[in-house]
Write a protein that holds these residues in place. Structure first.
Motif, mmCIF file in Angstrom:
data_model
loop_
_atom_site.group_PDB
_atom_site.id
_atom_site.type_symbol
_atom_site.label_atom_id
_atom_site.label_comp_id
_atom_site.label_asym_id
_atom_site.label_seq_id
_atom_site.Cartn_x
_atom_site.Cartn_y
_atom_site.Cartn_z
ATOM 1 N N SER A 152 62.899 68.605 33.965
ATOM 2 C CA SER A 152 64.090 69.247 33.506
ATOM 3 C C SER A 152 63.953 70.640 33.500
ATOM 4 O O SER A 152 64.891 71.366 33.774
ATOM 5 C CB SER A 152 64.208 68.841 32.204
ATOM 6 N N ASP A 153 62.691 71.083 33.315
ATOM 7 C CA ASP A 153 62.427 72.625 33.384
ATOM 8 C C ASP A 153 62.686 73.175 34.947
ATOM 9 O O ASP A 153 63.158 74.182 35.214
ATOM 10 C CB ASP A 153 61.031 72.933 32.879
ATOM 11 N N ALA A 179 58.939 74.796 46.918
ATOM 12 C CA ALA A 179 58.388 75.046 45.700
ATOM 13 C C ALA A 179 58.259 74.056 44.808
ATOM 14 O O ALA A 179 57.364 74.186 44.047
ATOM 15 C CB ALA A 179 59.342 76.378 45.390
ATOM 16 N N ILE A 180 59.198 73.428 44.450
ATOM 17 C CA ILE A 180 59.471 72.180 43.582
ATOM 18 C C ILE A 180 58.086 71.454 43.845
ATOM 19 O O ILE A 180 57.642 70.928 42.897
ATOM 20 C CB ILE A 180 60.614 71.472 43.456
ATOM 21 N N TYR A 181 57.989 71.106 45.201
ATOM 22 C CA TYR A 181 56.946 70.132 45.485
ATOM 23 C C TYR A 181 55.417 70.835 45.246
ATOM 24 O O TYR A 181 54.815 70.229 44.385
ATOM 25 C CB TYR A 181 56.845 69.910 47.091
ATOM 26 N N GLN A 182 55.349 72.038 45.329
ATOM 27 C CA GLN A 182 54.190 72.784 45.038
ATOM 28 C C GLN A 182 53.815 72.598 43.535
ATOM 29 O O GLN A 182 52.673 72.558 42.931
ATOM 30 C CB GLN A 182 54.157 74.124 45.459
ATOM 31 N N GLU A 183 54.861 73.020 42.796
ATOM 32 C CA GLU A 183 54.577 72.902 41.196
ATOM 33 C C GLU A 183 54.537 71.615 40.636
ATOM 34 O O GLU A 183 53.836 71.427 39.463
ATOM 35 C CB GLU A 183 56.210 73.622 40.668
ATOM 36 N N VAL A 184 55.196 70.469 41.209
ATOM 37 C CA VAL A 184 54.857 69.117 40.874
ATOM 38 C C VAL A 184 53.304 68.771 41.172
ATOM 39 O O VAL A 184 52.479 68.384 40.277
ATOM 40 C CB VAL A 184 55.675 68.012 41.518
ATOM 41 N N SER A 225 56.107 63.674 29.618
ATOM 42 C CA SER A 225 55.511 65.218 30.175
ATOM 43 C C SER A 225 56.155 65.325 31.483
ATOM 44 O O SER A 225 56.723 66.462 32.115
ATOM 45 C CB SER A 225 54.152 65.443 30.191
ATOM 46 N N CYS A 226 56.242 64.387 32.397
ATOM 47 C CA CYS A 226 57.058 64.702 33.652
ATOM 48 C C CYS A 226 58.627 64.900 33.397
ATOM 49 O O CYS A 226 59.194 65.598 34.104
ATOM 50 C CB CYS A 226 56.961 63.337 34.429
ATOM 51 N N ARG A 227 59.146 64.173 32.491
ATOM 52 C CA ARG A 227 60.604 64.416 32.065
ATOM 53 C C ARG A 227 60.947 65.934 31.707
ATOM 54 O O ARG A 227 61.635 66.468 32.242
ATOM 55 C CB ARG A 227 61.098 63.391 30.927
ATOM 56 N N ASN A 228 59.960 66.383 30.845
ATOM 57 C CA ASN A 228 59.916 67.755 30.425
ATOM 58 C C ASN A 228 59.839 68.702 31.926
ATOM 59 O O ASN A 228 60.825 69.824 32.029
ATOM 60 C CB ASN A 228 58.874 68.253 29.482
ATOM 61 N N LEU A 229 58.839 68.536 32.616
ATOM 62 C CA LEU A 229 58.532 69.001 34.069
ATOM 63 C C LEU A 229 59.753 69.250 34.928
ATOM 64 O O LEU A 229 60.495 70.131 35.243
ATOM 65 C CB LEU A 229 57.319 68.616 34.545
ATOM 66 N N TYR A 233 65.399 76.245 38.920
ATOM 67 C CA TYR A 233 65.848 76.604 40.375
ATOM 68 C C TYR A 233 67.398 76.250 40.436
ATOM 69 O O TYR A 233 67.870 76.328 41.627
ATOM 70 C CB TYR A 233 65.188 75.482 41.070
ATOM 71 N N GLY A 234 67.999 76.204 39.390
ATOM 72 C CA GLY A 234 69.563 76.545 39.135
ATOM 73 C C GLY A 234 70.194 74.921 39.965
ATOM 74 O O GLY A 234 71.283 74.992 40.508
ATOM 75 N N LEU A 235 69.510 73.823 39.732
ATOM 76 C CA LEU A 235 70.239 72.692 40.150
ATOM 77 C C LEU A 235 70.888 71.909 39.259
ATOM 78 O O LEU A 235 71.021 72.244 37.968
ATOM 79 C CB LEU A 235 68.944 71.780 40.458
#
Length: 146
Positions: free
Chosen positions: A61-62, A125-130, A55-59, A67-69
């Motif tokens: 990747s999403d 933002a990525i930190y908060q989403e994690v 599930s982390c791999r999917n997260l 975020y256009g990385l």
């Protein structure tokens, strides 16, 4: 006539010189700030999310796509007794996680370079989403402005 021509050339030279001087002065005032690096530890009561990397791999990747990385490589490793570690290398830098489901604990870190644009808001933002995804409660967080 020669004097007038000389004055015109001198004026153009001084104009160009002044523009170059102003440009170089402005350039020297600009300071490159490599970016924000967040290193964090969080706990979660939903320890099932900490056992397997699927599930982390999917997260990840999403998040990378949204975020256009740009991903350049990734390693995910699931431990036999549960828990996993993951590192994703990006052209902008990296993100990583290591989990201990037996302690309901994870560490996460993200760094994005500001080379072409300021990515500070993306890092936050990525930190908060994690944290949200893992239903995490922040235990400690260090923000290093590089």
């Amino acid at each position: 006539m020669k004097k007038k021509l000389f004055l015109i050339i001198e004026h153009r030279f001084l104009t160009i010189y002044l523009k170059v001087f102003i440009f170089l002065s402005a350039l020297s005032q600009m300071k490159y700030k490599p970016g924000l690096h967040i290193l964090a530890e969080f706990s979660t009561d939903n320890d099932q999310l900490l056992y397997s990397s699927a599930s982390c791999r999917n997260l990840f990747s999403d998040l990378i796509a949204s975020y256009g990385l740009a991903k350049v490589g990734e390693v995910y490793h699931d431990f036999d007794n549960g828990g996993f570690t993951a590192v994703v290398c990006l052209t902008e830098s990296h993100l990583s996680i290591h989990t201990w489901p037996e302690f309901k604990l994870a560490t996460f870190d993200i760094f994005l370079s500001n080379y072409q644009k300021d990515n500070t808001d993306k890092v936050k933002a990525i930190y908060q989403e994690v944290l949200l995804f893992f239903e995490g409660t922040e235990k400690q967080k260090t923000e290093i402005v590089r």
